[in-house]
Design an enzyme around this catalytic site. Structure first.
Site, PDB file in Angstrom:
ATOM      1  N   SER A  42       0.812  -1.205   0.017  1.00  0.00           N
ATOM      2  CA  SER A  42      -0.104  -0.108  -0.049  1.00  0.00           C
ATOM      3  C   SER A  42       0.832   1.375   0.159  1.00  0.00           C
ATOM      4  O   SER A  42       0.319   2.473  -0.397  1.00  0.00           O
ATOM      5  CB  SER A  42      -1.041  -0.006   1.372  1.00  0.00           C
ATOM      6  OG  SER A  42      -0.193  -0.028   2.426  1.00  0.00           O
ATOM      7  N   ASP A 333      -2.498   8.838   7.341  1.00  0.00           N
ATOM      8  CA  ASP A 333      -3.403   8.116   8.121  1.00  0.00           C
ATOM      9  C   ASP A 333      -2.689   7.082   9.137  1.00  0.00           C
ATOM     10  O   ASP A 333      -1.639   7.422   9.565  1.00  0.00           O
ATOM     11  CB  ASP A 333      -4.616   6.979   7.279  1.00  0.00           C
ATOM     12  CG  ASP A 333      -3.674   6.151   6.482  1.00  0.00           C
ATOM     13  OD1 ASP A 333      -2.468   5.772   6.638  1.00  0.00           O
ATOM     14  OD2 ASP A 333      -4.111   5.620   5.511  1.00  0.00           O
ATOM     15  N   HIS A 336       0.276   5.146   6.756  1.00  0.00           N
ATOM     16  CA  HIS A 336       0.746   5.682   5.331  1.00  0.00           C
ATOM     17  C   HIS A 336       1.344   7.329   5.614  1.00  0.00           C
ATOM     18  O   HIS A 336       0.704   8.127   5.963  1.00  0.00           O
ATOM     19  CB  HIS A 336       0.023   5.513   4.289  1.00  0.00           C
ATOM     20  CG  HIS A 336      -0.549   4.179   4.116  1.00  0.00           C
ATOM     21  ND1 HIS A 336      -1.884   3.830   4.551  1.00  0.00           N
ATOM     22  CD2 HIS A 336      -0.180   3.020   3.546  1.00  0.00           C
ATOM     23  CE1 HIS A 336      -2.029   2.665   4.383  1.00  0.00           C
ATOM     24  NE2 HIS A 336      -0.894   2.245   3.643  1.00  0.00           N
TER      25      HIS A 336
END
Length: 369
Positions: A42, A333, A336
Site C-alpha cells: 500500500s 492516516d 501511510h
C-alpha cells in the site's frame, strides 16, 4: 570578419529551433531509463486494488485530495507516493500506471506498477483484509507483461536487452510484520518463529522471488527496506505507553530483516549483469522522527485523518474531513505517510543525502549504470 553563409544558416537554424523549443518546454529530454517497474504494497499501490474485494482500498476521498486534479486514484496518501517522486526524478513525464488499468501492450514499454495494498512476501499475509495481490501474484503479472513485450519486440533477446536498461523497485515485507507476525490473534507465525528465525524465513522466500525477477530480465533493482512500523500511528495508538514512544520490539524485529536484505543485495550483485541496491527507508524515517522541525513537520504521532486514538487506529473513512495543515504531518492516516514525507523519502532514495541512505549507491547512479 567571419562570413555567415547560406549553408551555415541552413545548418544552424535547426539547432537554434531545437534549443528554442527546449528552453520553451516544447522538447523534453528522454527519461534516464526507458521503463520503470514497481512492486510493493500500500505504500506504493496506485490503483491495483481499486476493483477487487478488499478492505485495503483507497479509491475514495479524502485520499488523493492533494493529487493533481484532487481526485482519489487508489494511492494511500493525500498526494504523491515515493515512487511517483522517483518516476519524476527519473524524467518520466507521466505517472507510471497501475497494471490493472493497462489496456494495451504498448503501455508496458515505459513500465507499470504491480503493487497491491496488504500484499506480502508470504501468500497468507493480509488475508484478513480480503483480496490482494501477493508478491508471488505480482511476479506472475510481471511474467505475463514480459511475454507481451516479447510479442511487441519480436524475440527474447531484444526484450532482455530492453529490460536490462530499466529500473525495478521492490518494497515488500511491511505487511509480513504488520499484518502477519505482529497479529498473533490471526496468524501463528509469532508462535512458530523467533524474530530472528522469521526474518530468515522471509529472506529465504524473498531471495527465490527476486531470483524470478532476475530470470525475467531485471538487472537494475532497488530493494526498499522496511520502514519504522513501530513508530506508525497505528502501533503508537495500540502499544505506546505515552502515545509518542516507538515500539522497540517491532522496530528491532524489522531491522533483523533489513540487515539480511543488505546481505541479499551483495549476493545478487554477484550475478552476471546485476546491479542491486538497498534503500534505507528505516533510517530515513528515523531522521525525520529525531528532528521533525528541520523537515517542516510539527506532528509525528498521529494521522492527518483516520479514526481512533489520535487518528491512529484505522485508515481514513470515506469523505472524512482531514486536517488542513497536511504538510506538517508525517503521517496521512494510521499507516501511510503524507505526500510531504513521501517527497523526502523519494528524493533521498533517488539522490542519497547521506552515505546511509542507500547501499552501495542510490537510484540515480543505478539508472546511469
Amino acid at each position: 570578419m567571419a562570413v555567415f553563409t547560406v549553408h551555415m544558416f541552413r545548418a544552424v537554424t535547426p539547432l537554434l529551433l531545437f534549443l528554442s523549443a527546449f528552453l520553451l518546454g516544447f522538447v523534453r529530454p528522454d527519461p534516464l531509463v526507458p521503463c520503470y517497474f514497481i512492486f510493493g504494497d500500500s505504500l506504493v499501490d496506485n490503483g491495483n486494488n481499486n476493483d477487487i474485494a478488499s478492505l485495503a482500498r483507497a479509491n475514495y476521498p479524502p485520499y488523493g485530495i492533494d493529487f493533481p486534479g484532487g481526485r482519489p486514484t487508489g494511492r494511500f496518501s493525500n498526494g504523491l507516493t515515493t515512487v511517483d517522486v522517483i518516476a519524476k526524478l527519473l524524467g518520466f513525464q507521466n505517472f507510471i500506471p497501475p497494471y490493472a488499468s493497462t489496456d494495451s501492450a504498448q503501455q508496458l514499454l515505459s513500465g507499470v506498477n504491480f503493487a497491491s495494498a496488504a500484499a506480502g512476501i508470504r501468500d497468507e499475509t493480509g488475508q484478513q483484509l480480503g483480496a490482494r495481490i501477493s508478491f508471488n501474484g505480482q511476479l506472475q503479472n510481471y511474467q505475463s507483461a514480459v511475454q507481451q513485450l516479447i510479442n511487441i519486440m519480436g524475440d527474447e533477446d531484444s526484450t532482455a536487452n530492453y529490460l536490462s536498461k530499466c529500473i525495478f523497485s521492490v518494497g515488500m515485507g511491511s505487511n509480513d510484520y504488520l499484518n502477519n507476525y505482529f497479529m498473533p490473534s490471526t496468524y501463528s507465525t509469532s508462535r512458530e518463529y523467533t524474530p530472528e528465525q522469521y526474518a530468515q524465513v522471509l529472506i529465504n522466500q524473498y531471495s527465490q522471488q527476486i531470483r524470478t525477477l532476475y530470470d525475467y530480465g531485471a538487472r537494475k533493482v532497488a530493494l526498499i527496506g522496511v520502514g519504522q512500523i513501530g513508530c506508525s500511528p497505528n502501533e503508537l495508538a495500540q502499544s505506546s505507553p505515552d502515545g509518542t514512544t516507538c515500539i522497540d520490539r517491532i522496530n528491532s524485529a524489522i531491522q533483523l530483516f533489513n540487515r539480511k536484505l543488505i546481505a541479499l543485495v551483495d549476493e545478487f550483485n554477484q550475478l552476471q549483469g546485476a546491479h542491486f541496491i538497498y534503500i534505507n527507508a528505516f533510517d530515513m524515517f528515523g531522521d525525520i522522527g529525531r528532528n521533525p522541525a528541520a523537515h517542516g513537520f510539527t506532528v509525528t504521532n498521529r494521522g492527518c485523518c483516520g479514526v481512533g486514538r489520535n487518528n491512529g487506529q484505522i485508515t481514513c473513512l470515506p469523505y472524512q474531513t482531514p486536517c488542513d495543515n497536511r504538510d506538517e504531518y508525517v503521517f496521512w492516516d494510521a499507516f501511510h505517510p503524507t505526500e510531504a514525507a513521501n517527497k523526502i523519502i523519494g528524493k533521498r532514495s533517488f539522490s542519497a543525502q547521506s552515505s546511509s541512505d542507500a547501499y552501495p549507491f542510490d537510484i540515480r547512479r543505478l539508472a546511469l549504470r
